[in-house]
Enzyme design. Structure first.
Site, PDB file in Angstrom:
ATOM      1  N   GLY A  55     -14.453  -8.958   3.880  1.00  0.00           N
ATOM      2  CA  GLY A  55     -15.620  -8.322   3.923  1.00  0.00           C
ATOM      3  C   GLY A  55     -15.646  -7.485   2.414  1.00  0.00           C
ATOM      4  N   GLU A  73      -6.652  -0.263  -1.049  1.00  0.00           N
ATOM      5  CA  GLU A  73      -5.974  -1.346  -0.060  1.00  0.00           C
ATOM      6  C   GLU A  73      -4.653  -0.693   0.103  1.00  0.00           C
ATOM      7  OE1 GLU A  73      -4.447  -3.561   2.121  1.00  0.00           O
ATOM      8  OE2 GLU A  73      -6.366  -4.230   1.318  1.00  0.00           O
ATOM      9  N   GLY A 109      -6.373 -10.019   4.940  1.00  0.00           N
ATOM     10  CA  GLY A 109      -5.586 -10.978   5.757  1.00  0.00           C
ATOM     11  C   GLY A 109      -5.629 -12.345   5.194  1.00  0.00           C
ATOM     12  N   ALA A 145      -4.427 -18.652   8.261  1.00  0.00           N
ATOM     13  CA  ALA A 145      -4.182 -20.063   8.101  1.00  0.00           C
ATOM     14  C   ALA A 145      -5.268 -20.815   7.432  1.00  0.00           C
ATOM     15  CB  ALA A 145      -4.149 -20.627   9.621  1.00  0.00           C
ATOM     16  N   VAL A 186     -12.793  11.131   4.530  1.00  0.00           N
ATOM     17  CA  VAL A 186     -14.011  10.858   3.660  1.00  0.00           C
ATOM     18  C   VAL A 186     -15.059  11.923   4.467  1.00  0.00           C
ATOM     19  CG1 VAL A 186     -16.268   9.153   3.685  1.00  0.00           C
ATOM     20  CG2 VAL A 186     -14.052   8.166   3.816  1.00  0.00           C
ATOM     21  N   HIS A 222      -7.531 -12.798  16.094  1.00  0.00           N
ATOM     22  CA  HIS A 222      -8.805 -12.540  15.707  1.00  0.00           C
ATOM     23  C   HIS A 222      -9.420 -11.382  16.642  1.00  0.00           C
ATOM     24  CE1 HIS A 222      -8.275 -17.084  15.034  1.00  0.00           C
ATOM     25  NE2 HIS A 222      -8.256 -16.494  14.061  1.00  0.00           N
TER      26      HIS A 222
END
Length: 559
Positions: A32, A51, A102, A107, A253, A496
């Site tokens: 995203g 990051e 990720g 994969a 934030v 996931h």
């Protein structure tokens, strides 16, 4: 104007003042975050990406997952890799963090989910998804370089033989993946691994090397063939001006100028993602931005938003935060062939898949030769329903393996040689099932609140998948296996993790609306797996990318 629109944030403020450090600050550089960075820089915005992970290149990737310091991410222990295992009461979540999110360790399987997923969950009815999403999936596939796997290796052939035994061989397929295989016919020849000019972006992207089929995709591609985000979306974003702050974690934030809804922008506080920064608070920095995008993965975004809500920085976040986190109802099962002459580590990480019924999808997964750490997590398959009796079922199964061939049983249980001898089956279902997340103090560590799971347990035992692997293992001369946490603790493992800050029609049911705008706040979006509102039944990366493209399509160019 709908209720959702009244409560949702505006994505394009009327004015972008020159007093801000950035127009948009993005938390996280995964599927995203990288999409948002690229599309926003294209539209003329000044963009920063925060990051917490490191920047990795083919030259500094670990050669195997025994090199824990460069594979696992545990800063408190001095482990600064790109792969994380997060342990909860109900589930173990495998995920990554790095520049590129990720994508460094995934994969690279990029599948379009069944169309029916848009009719389930909180996002049903928010849009005509069936009409809207094909365009964004096509864009995501083009940007990620999706193509059909060209390297059919022993593990894929084994899955096909197992499918024949089960009577579902017609569902076997080579996966759609984000890998550069080179020109047609290069795979599997001495020319594999050759360097080629940028094949995707008319020379705007980096040069690439073709895949050699080493099976090392989930260890980070050391050959430059994997289409990680730092070679497409994020690469282009940085080339056009986005600033990536690696090894930087956002800890606060706060809306500017006392405007509770963020109408005047936000001040963002960060620390270095080192022991001193994360645990001692050293090295704090602040940045101001007009707009903010949360894209730190489902777990990362949920934890950050919970902490911001808890400390009063963003108190009006929806109470639906943490609700309905999904896992694709996954199970990890294995087939190991001790002493096999066929090398199961060859190929790409996930080279093929099958559908054993309309709800259950299985993929053949592998690690590269020598990366045997995951062998510590598997043992003989235990049959029976999850309960306190299942460890006894395992003892019975293990006794049978030992009785059949003690030497083979010993080799089966020891991790060495695991990657070359084993197929890991990733079993996923579209069936509904979810957990809730919350932030609370743990009884054994009351000094700091932690993210925890609540609710009914999700399935750890998929009978259809276990039956398939048991029958198929006999056909290929393998010993079927289950994960140890599943047997001993009734805890499934998933790669996931989805939802928890999902799309919905109102803040009573979700955290953001159908355009990813956070309810009750302006200039704030969520664009990562936490926005997903249904089990996809397939790897979610392509859907996250497509939905982020959809969100960015609603933001106008900067004037």
């Amino acid at each position: 104007m709908t209720t959702a629109d009244r409560h949702a944030s505006a994505t394009a403020p009327q004015e972008h003042g020159h007093g801000f450090d950035y127009d948009y600050l993005i938390v996280g550089s995964g599927f995203g975050g990288s999409v948002c960075a690229h599309r926003l820089t294209e539209k003329g915005y000044r963009v920063a990406v925060m990051e917490q992970g490191k920047r990795w290149t083919p030259d500094n990737m670990p050669r195997s997952n025994w090199r824990l310091r460069r594979w696992l991410w545990r800063p408190m222990l001095g482990l600064r890799g790109f792969f994380t295992m997060s342990f909860f009461r109900h589930v173990i979540v495998l995920h990554g963090n790095a520049v590129g999110g990720g994508s460094i360790t995934y994969a690279q399987t990029l599948l379009v989910p069944p169309a029916r997923i848009w009719d389930n969950g909180q996002w049903a009815g928010l849009n005509d998804w069936h009409a809207v999403m094909p365009e964004h999936y096509a864009t995501a596939q083009r940007m990620l370089g999706v193509t059909t796997n060209r390297i059919i290796a022993p593990a894929d052939d084994a899955l096909k033989r197992m499918a024949e035994v089960a009577g579902c061989e017609d569902t076997w397929y080579p996966t759609e993946v984000g890998i550069f295989f080179g020109p047609e016919g290069e795979s599997g020849t001495p020319a594999a691994g050759s360097t080629h000019p940028d094949p995707y972006f008319a020379g705007e992207g980096p040069e690439r090397k073709s895949c050699i089929g080493c099976g090392g995709c989930m260890m980070g591609c050391r050959h430059g063939a994997k289409n990680t985000l730092d070679r497409n979306y994020l690469y282009l974003a940085e080339k056009h001006g986005a600033k990536v702050h690696a090894e930087t974690k956002v800890i606060d934030v706060v809306p500017l100028n006392g405007k509770a809804d963020g109408a005047d922008g936000y001040v963002v506080t960060t620390v270095p993602s080192t022991f001193a920064g994360l645990y001692l608070g050293r090295g704090k920095r602040t940045f101001t931005c007009q707009s903010i995008v949360f894209a730190g993965s489902s777990l990362g975004t949920q934890e950050l938003l919970f902490r911001l809500k808890d400390k009063g920085s963003l108190p009006n976040l929806s109470d639906a935060l943490g609700k309905r986190m999904r896992t694709n109802a996954e199970s990890l099962i294995s087939c190991r062939m001790p002493g096999s002459r066929d090398d199961m580590s060859k190929g790409i990480a996930i080279g093929s898949g099958i559908h054993i019924d309309e709800h259950t999808h299985i993929e053949a997964t592998r690690y590269p030769a020598g990366s045997d750490f995951m062998g510590l997590l598997f043992t003989a398959m235990a049959r029976g329903k999850p309960s306190w009796t299942r460890p006894f079922s395992w003892l019975k199964a293990m006794a049978k393996v030992v009785a059949a061939n003690p030497r083979r049983a010993l080799k089966f249980q020891l991790p060495w040689g695991f990657a070359k001898e084993t197929i890991i089956f990733l079993c996923m279902q579209t069936a509904e099932g979810h957990l809730d997340m919350t932030l609370k103090r743990l009884w054994y560590w009351p000094f700091r609140k932690a993210l925890v799971t609540e609710g009914k347990r999700i399935p750890t035992f998929i009978p259809e998948a276990n039956d398939f692997v048991t029958r198929g293992a006999e056909a290929i001369g393998a010993i079927p296996g289950s994960s140890i946490p599943e047997i001993l603790f009734n805890i499934p493992t998933t790669a996931h993790c989805m939802g928890g800050a999902a799309m919905a029609a109102s803040p009573e049911d979700g955290v953001c609306d159908g355009q990813n705008r956070v309810f009750h706040y302006r200039n704030m979006l969520i664009c990562d797996s936490s926005m997903l509102a249904a089990n996809l039944g397939v790897n979610p990366s392509l859907t996250i990318t497509a939905l982020a493209e959809h969100a960015m399509s609603h933001i106008p160019r900067k004037e």
